[in-house]
Design a protein around this motif. Structure first.
Motif, PDB file in Angstrom:
ATOM      1  N   HIS A  75       9.034  -7.248   3.167  1.00  0.00           N
ATOM      2  CA  HIS A  75       9.828  -6.073   2.797  1.00  0.00           C
ATOM      3  C   HIS A  75       9.152  -4.787   3.271  1.00  0.00           C
ATOM      4  N   HIS A  76       7.856  -4.661   2.990  1.00  0.00           N
ATOM      5  CA  HIS A  76       7.147  -3.435   3.356  1.00  0.00           C
ATOM      6  C   HIS A  76       6.979  -3.297   4.871  1.00  0.00           C
ATOM      7  N   ASP A 106       2.578  -2.560  -3.990  1.00  0.00           N
ATOM      8  CA  ASP A 106       3.557  -3.342  -4.730  1.00  0.00           C
ATOM      9  C   ASP A 106       3.205  -3.209  -6.211  1.00  0.00           C
ATOM     10  N   LEU A 160      -0.472  -1.789   1.553  1.00  0.00           N
ATOM     11  CA  LEU A 160       0.898  -1.763   1.082  1.00  0.00           C
ATOM     12  C   LEU A 160       0.875  -1.750  -0.443  1.00  0.00           C
ATOM     13  N   ARG A 203      10.127  -2.115   6.367  1.00  0.00           N
ATOM     14  CA  ARG A 203      10.325  -0.679   6.106  1.00  0.00           C
ATOM     15  C   ARG A 203       9.490   0.176   7.073  1.00  0.00           C
TER      16      ARG A 203
END
Length: 323
Positions: free
Chosen positions: A215-216, A274, A272, A219
């Motif tokens: 996901h990251h 989360d 990242l 992005r």
């Protein structure tokens, strides 16, 4: 007549317990072993229960056992019955001034490095409580959550197909790691393009860490071109130590020994960010023990995790959340 009412026909608590064991272990033999009963005894008790219910509880096809719709209904309500008796037992203990009872917590495998440390002070405070930690990957924990098998859960990415309530416990920094002898290990600054062609060791499909990473990266406009899958963070760290590739892992899974052999690569856009979440089924009725633990985790546990996170941000090395 009262004798025709379901409570009079449903059989014994032991029969319901056997059905639960069959569903959770996957078969007659495994349930018999788990409950220290003979297989004929288990089969006989299930026949009695099915006769009283008026419908078969499971089908056998070869060695595979599958619950019927009636069996699923009885299983669901059996779990509610045992949850109720557990709460009654703990409430009675509370009336006697004792902190006794049982607590079951599901922990996704990436959180097993810190979750026991969060719960250590709680256990020392209430040593008479029986605590069960059920550690598994995201798929296994999602199934347990769906079946309401535990009081509380710690997830990174909770499942989306179950109605849950969640509260953030703390931040989860995902870092790029390499063995110390890697050609990039001494670089002071890196771009994604510098590591884009490296082989990355990744978690299995559906794992929370993998979902978060994908996901990251998406992005940020990045992707993992070359991957090798290993279904545990511990296995991933050893693969990196063996110079098989790089990896992106939660910072708190790196202990002091790892720090001597592994390096966190200073890649732009990393770490990242989360989050870890405390999760439970929406509308769940908590026992006194489970509610006490939930409040503890959201207060003292969250504060402990915050201290560990600040230490990592300041020193770029992990410190387990302890008190």
């Amino acid at each position: 007549m009262s004798s025709s009412r379901l409570p009079a026909r449903i059989g014994t608590f032991r029969q319901l317990e056997i059905l639960m064991a069959i569903a959770e272990s996957g078969g007659i033999a495994a349930a018999a072993d788990r409950l220290h009963l003979s297989q004929p005894t288990v089969s006989m008790q299930m026949k009695k229960l099915a006769d009283n219910i008026g419908a078969p509880l499971y089908d056998l096809s070869g060695r595979r056992l599958a619950l019927t719709h009636a069996g699923e209904l009885v299983l669901q309500h059996a779990r509610e019955i045992f949850d109720c008796t557990d709460r009654l037992e703990m409430a009675l203990d509370q009336l006697r001034g004792m902190h006794k009872g049982r607590l079951s917590i599901g922990i996704v495998s990436s959180a097993e490095y810190f979750a026991p440390h969060l719960l250590g002070p709680f256990y020392r405070r209430y040593p008479s409580i029986e605590v069960a930690f059920n550690v598994g990957n995201r798929e296994e924990l999602s199934a347990r959550l769906k079946n309401n098998l535990d009081d509380l859960y710690i997830f990174g990415f909770p499942p989306t197909d179950t109605d849950v309530e969640l509260t953030e416990l703390g931040e989860n920094h995902l870092v790029v790691i390499a063995p110390k002898g890697h050609p990039l290990a001494t670089r002071q600054r890196l771009r994604w393009e510098d590591i884009a062609d490296e082989l990355f060791i990744v978690r299995e499909e559906g794992a929370g860490t993998r979902i978060a990473v994908e996901h990251h990266l998406q992005r940020l406009g990045y992707s993992l071109r070359h991957q090798l899958t290993i279904a545990s963070n511990e296995g991933i760290k050893h693969a990196v130590l063996a110079r098989m590739g790089l990896a992106i892992v939660p910072s708190l899974c790196l202990d002091e020994g790892d720090q001597r052999e592994l390096v966190q690569l200073p890649v732009a856009g990393f770490p990242l960010l989360d989050h870890w979440n405390l999760v439970f089924r929406r509308g769940k009725t908590f026992s006194v023990v489970a509610e006490t633990c939930r409040q503890y985790l959201l207060d003292e546990g969250r504060a402990m995790y915050r201290e560990a996170t600040l230490y990592w941000e300041q020193h770029q090395r992990p410190k387990l959340p302890t008190r």
